[in-house]
Design a protein around this motif. Structure first.
Motif, PDB file in Angstrom:
ATOM      1  N   UNK A   5       0.834  -1.206   0.000  1.00 38.99           N
ATOM      2  CA  UNK A   5       0.000   0.000   0.000  1.00 38.99           C
ATOM      3  C   UNK A   5       0.869   1.257   0.000  1.00 38.99           C
ATOM      4  N   UNK A   6       0.600   2.213  -0.901  1.00 40.74           N
ATOM      5  CA  UNK A   6       1.330   3.487  -0.890  1.00 40.74           C
ATOM      6  C   UNK A   6       0.854   4.365   0.258  1.00 40.74           C
ATOM      7  N   UNK A   7       1.679   5.333   0.623  1.00 30.71           N
ATOM      8  CA  UNK A   7       1.304   6.232   1.708  1.00 30.71           C
ATOM      9  C   UNK A   7       0.100   7.068   1.288  1.00 30.71           C
ATOM     10  N   UNK A   8      -0.868   7.179   2.171  1.00 29.81           N
ATOM     11  CA  UNK A   8      -2.081   7.945   1.885  1.00 29.81           C
ATOM     12  C   UNK A   8      -3.131   7.680   2.940  1.00 29.81           C
ATOM     13  N   UNK A   9      -4.388   8.012   2.631  1.00 26.57           N
ATOM     14  CA  UNK A   9      -5.470   7.843   3.592  1.00 26.57           C
ATOM     15  C   UNK A   9      -5.640   6.380   4.009  1.00 26.57           C
TER      16      UNK A   9
END
Length: 280
Positions: free
Chosen positions: A125-129
């Protein structure tokens, strides 16, 4: 394969490697992502493989030699990949605390689009919400404290004084992960916890093999071509195991300690979030 097919494949492979080598030596252009930047010191690199020739099976010794010669933050080319070698506590603090948002994301694996859940997994998962939301659910301070106490007690009770630190830390990590997900220790010798431990071990070994593809540049998807079937099989077995654990948690969903946060594991929290009307 016939002899003609073997020779044709060999000629194609040699031609491809030769072309890449010639282009890297005589037609190399500045990397747009690093052009104009004041990069940290870097050792002399070889075409195509970069600094791979400086790494030995004892990686920590190789990294120590590089940091001793080129400072606490050498800039390395691992094949087609670029990385920073952090070998100083003060620099690590700058990265993980002061500038943690700049380093929160991770490179996209070459084969991530081939995985069933893509970038929705914990490791992809990429950084974000979504990343921040899952991090909140994965807090496990109480579990970690208990497992650290068990680790220290087990080490202190060794009569011969000989401790395999690597094995103990691996056991600690596995136990924290399993307890966080399904309230069981992976060091137990039966049940789902043992199956999780074996699957995690197999997954780590498989991911290490497949990650070599990221250093091959144009051939970066070769790793999934070789190990893709095995990766899909591991993913299927994970799904079967987690489906069973999920059903067990659903059946005991009304247990008394649901109101107590410390009495929940990650599966409980995910089920609770799914049942909330405003969950996303």
């Amino acid at each position: 394969m016939t002899d003609i097919q073997c020779y044709s494949f060999l000629i194609f492979f040699v031609s491809l490697i030769s072309t890449l080598l010639i282009r890297s030596i005589f037609f190399s252009k500045p990397n747009n992502s690093t052009a104009g930047l004041h990069l940290p010191p870097t050792p002399p690199a070889l075409p195509i493989i970069g600094h791979l020739h400086l790494l030995t099976p004892s990686l920590y010794k190789s990294f120590h030699r590089l940091s001793t010669k080129y400072g606490p933050l050498p800039y390395l080319h691992i094949g087609a990949s670029q990385c920073l070698l952090v070998s100083s506590a003060s620099v690590a603090a700058e990265i993980f605390k002061t500038h943690d948002l700049a380093f929160a994301s991770r490179p996209i694996f070459a084969f991530v689009d081939k995985l069933p859940y893509g970038t929705s997994g914990f490791a992809t998962a990429p950084y974000g919400d979504y990343w921040r939301f899952m991090k909140k659910l994965c807090r496990s301070r109480a579990v970690r404290c208990e497992e650290i106490e068990r680790l220290l007690r087990r080490v202190s009770e060794r009569k011969d004084g000989v401790v395999d630190v690597g094995a103990e830390l691996m056991r600690y990590t596995n136990n924290v992960t399993c307890r966080m997900v399904m309230s069981s220790r992976c060091s137990e010798e039966e049940g789902e916890a043992e199956r999780v431990r074996e699957l995690v071990k197999e997954s780590i070994e498989l991911a290490a093999k497949m990650s070599y593809g990221d250093v091959l540049g144009p051939l970066k998807k070769l790793g999934f071509w070789v190990y893709g079937k095995q990766a899909m099989d591991v993913n299927r077995r994970f799904d079967e195991l987690l489906e069973k654990v999920l059903k067990e948690h659903e059946e005991r969903g009304n247990r008394d300690d649901w109101g107590e946060k410390e009495g929940k594991d990650l599966m409980d929290m995910l089920l609770e979030v799914c049942q909330e009307s405003d969950s996303r």
